[in-house]
Design an enzyme around this catalytic site. Structure first.
Site, PDB file in Angstrom:
ATOM      1  N   HIS A 135      25.757  44.081  43.041  1.00 44.35           N
ATOM      2  CA  HIS A 135      26.618  44.036  41.869  1.00 44.35           C
ATOM      3  C   HIS A 135      25.881  44.702  40.723  1.00 44.35           C
ATOM      4  O   HIS A 135      24.719  44.443  40.499  1.00 44.35           O
ATOM      5  CB  HIS A 135      26.954  42.587  41.500  1.00 44.35           C
ATOM      6  CG  HIS A 135      28.091  42.474  40.524  1.00 44.35           C
ATOM      7  ND1 HIS A 135      27.982  42.862  39.219  1.00 44.35           N
ATOM      8  CD2 HIS A 135      29.353  42.017  40.689  1.00 44.35           C
ATOM      9  CE1 HIS A 135      29.145  42.649  38.600  1.00 44.35           C
ATOM     10  NE2 HIS A 135      29.994  42.138  39.470  1.00 44.35           N
ATOM     11  N   ASP A 191      32.480  38.803  46.184  1.00 47.77           N
ATOM     12  CA  ASP A 191      33.567  39.317  47.018  1.00 47.77           C
ATOM     13  C   ASP A 191      33.308  39.076  48.500  1.00 47.77           C
ATOM     14  O   ASP A 191      34.237  38.878  49.280  1.00 47.77           O
ATOM     15  CB  ASP A 191      33.742  40.829  46.792  1.00 47.77           C
ATOM     16  CG  ASP A 191      34.161  41.136  45.367  1.00 47.77           C
ATOM     17  OD1 ASP A 191      35.040  40.433  44.853  1.00 47.77           O
ATOM     18  OD2 ASP A 191      33.600  42.073  44.773  1.00 47.77           O
TER      19      ASP A 191
END
Lengths: 385, 385
Positions: free
Chosen positions: A267, A322
């Site tokens: 990320h 996710d």
């Protein structure tokens, strides 16, 4: 007027905000100063949404009041259901959600209030619109699952929490308590994440004093883009591609050798593990332990996670939010293309908090451009071109 | 990473663009280098839209082809009409437009193409989607006028130009040629105006690779805000407030003395007269001369314009594009609340041009924030709050 041009406005401050903060070095995401890990464990979506909107943890009467308001606004007018029934069942669920939320504005009005700068002070109006939108968006998503399959939707119940009612409407039966706990935590964890593209779109739209339905529809449209929402759907596709648990390690090595994207890994904001992933990882383990037979896909996910942590963890790349939400939703039997709409029914709390903040000190967004085009051209008649 | 915070991103370049430019000192607006005054006189909406999309004045075959494509895409599926029929007739027309355009995405698809960065090169896809949207938006707006009054809408015709067909659908009869000329010029004049809030919202949404229907729905939501579109509607309200032509001068003096807003006067980008206003002013005079009896409101507008030019012209404040378009649309019998939707069916050409430009060198918009909120807070159980 001498600002440098930075593509995507990367590093350019677009607002002063007190809603959420990320400490990428330490791996902390906090809403109004409260660590997301603590909220996921101790709070609920209802409380977290009110925290985001109002700026402080609610007292018991405040939370009770908000909860009752949400429960009272769950029903959807039959005309909105008719609109949804006229949409093609093959259509994309995020476009359905944008359509339905945009239509809400015609039924629930409210733009009149938003003129001449009085809106920022009208907290009551902002609050009541926020309730209408947060509550009905989850109804819309759950109803769509039935409508697109040709069935009448399940009506909401007002004796259930927000997460319970959503799963009840989706499944048509009282949901499993662990599922509810996981869904509630997922809604808390996805509710806000500073100034991302969809939140920014909500701010830009809101800065014109557009009604909140228009604003949230703009944000939904932005979240729908494959570069923004939707990474957890790709995780599921990736797991299908891997196929079997014993393939995970070799599959990963092959992808890494080819420098291809591993969905759900890393990320840009976090140098260490995404704090939301830590919470979901625990839940994934808990979910796995309570299920008698783990699915092959779940086993594949566990193996891939181990392989990823071993190879990428030392480089600061970890499975992110996710990765785990994709796996959890799949194991909970949620259709893949509802992952992003579920993201939206959570993130709407953050969007509305930013809308409210924008109105409290509004200035319309009107950046400039660097013009790179032609200087004055002479219009040629058709026969001279 | 050390950019200064400028509210509303005022003066901050958000993109490099070759679509349009404004010279505020000289009062020039140019699309792709072509002066808007020349385009309004010599071009058509179809040609101007293609100029904006493709970047050059089309050859005869190119324009013919585009025109045929637009004509072929005018029809609206009956399910979309059903969606519109389910919307409350009392609802706001911009929310209707956002709803209907969002729903188009479910019928016409296309998101699949927008992944992994191939979109920017797929000019054919971008072009075909642009045609579908430009053509159907005008159908939607014209049909709404009938649907909301309880009548079946007028079907589009493919033997008319874009402006002709729009007026034909709206009025249900062959439109007056001067009206068509004025409407066409209005569509040319409103099609693009650099990076305003709605165009910026389209860019932000488009930067996530969201489908063009989602992108245009986000832009429509943003244009709907009273600080952005809608000023020409206020002009009409203002003229009603003035009431009679002989009141105009005294009314203006009173407003100026109280330093209140005069709608349709001045523009932040132009130090001299808005070039679009110059074109519309001529048309207003032409319209007035061809009509036997001028309406009282039209006379009021002429008187107010004289008074404004005398008092505000020396300060660089002139009637702007909204002033004249509001009056012209009113005299042409167009309902006031369709002014902003008509703005949208023109501006969509610019939005789509910016969408295409964004995709050609895309980076997702993700500005930063200056965090002004609480540092780490300790979660308190309910009984301790």
């Amino acid at each position: 007027m001498t600002s440098e041009y930075l593509p995507g406005l990367a590093g350019v401050p677009a607002t002063k905000s007190n809603i959420s903060s990320i400490n990428g070095e330490k791996g902390i995401l906090a809403y109004r100063g409260y660590d997301i890990r603590e909220l996921a464990e101790k709070s609920t979506f209802e409380e977290t949404a009110l925290l985001l909107l109002d700026g402080h943890l609610p007292t018991e009467p405040e939370l009770e009041d908000f909860d009752q308001q949400l429960r009272a606004e769950r029903r959807l007018k039959y005309r909105i259901r008719s609109i949804m029934k006229n949409l093609p069942t093959s259509g994309r669920s995020m476009e359905m959600l944008q359509t339905a939320v945009a239509s809400l504005g015609m039924f629930y009005g409210g733009e009149e209030v938003l003129s001449d700068g009085i809106a920022g002070n009208d907290v009551e109006y902002i609050h009541s619109m926020s309730v209408k939108i947060i509550s009905r968006m989850s109804t819309i998503v759950a109803m769509w699952e039935h409508i697109r399959n040709g069935y009448d939707p399940v009506e909401p119940r007002d004796d259930l929490t927000h997460a319970e009612n959503f799963l009840y409407m989706l499944e048509g039966k009282d949901p499993d308590p662990l599922k509810v706990k996981i869904m509630d935590a997922c809604l808390v964890l996805h509710a806000e994440h500073t100034i991302n593209a969809s939140t920014f779109a909500a701010m830009v739209c809101g800065s014109t004093l557009a009604s909140p339905f228009l604003v949230i529809a703009a944000a939904i449209g932005t979240l729908a883009g494959p570069l923004h929402g939707g990474a957890n759907e790709r995780v599921v596709e990736m797991l299908k591609e891997i196929g079997r648990p014993e393939n995970a390690s070799a599959w990963l090595d092959n992808k890494l050798a080819k420098k291809e994207v591993i969905w759900g890994m890393g990320h840009r904001e976090y140098k260490t593990k995404d704090p939301r992933a830590i919470v979901l990882q625990k839940m994934m383990v808990e979910w796995g332990e309570t299920q008698g037979n783990l699915s092959s896909q779940f086993e594949t996910a566990l193996r891939l996670e181990e392989a990823c942590e071993a190879r990428l963890g030392p480089k600061g790349v970890y499975p992110n939010v996710d990765y785990y939400s994709g796996i959890l939703y799949t194991e909970m039997g949620i259709p893949t293309d509802l992952f992003t709409p579920i993201f939206a029914i959570s993130r709407v709390a953050g969007w509305l908090a930013h809308w409210r903040e924008q109105l409290s000190d509004n200035r319309i967004f009107r950046p400039t451009q660097i013009y790179t085009g032609n200087e004055s051209q002479c219009y040629l008649d058709m026969d001279k071109r």
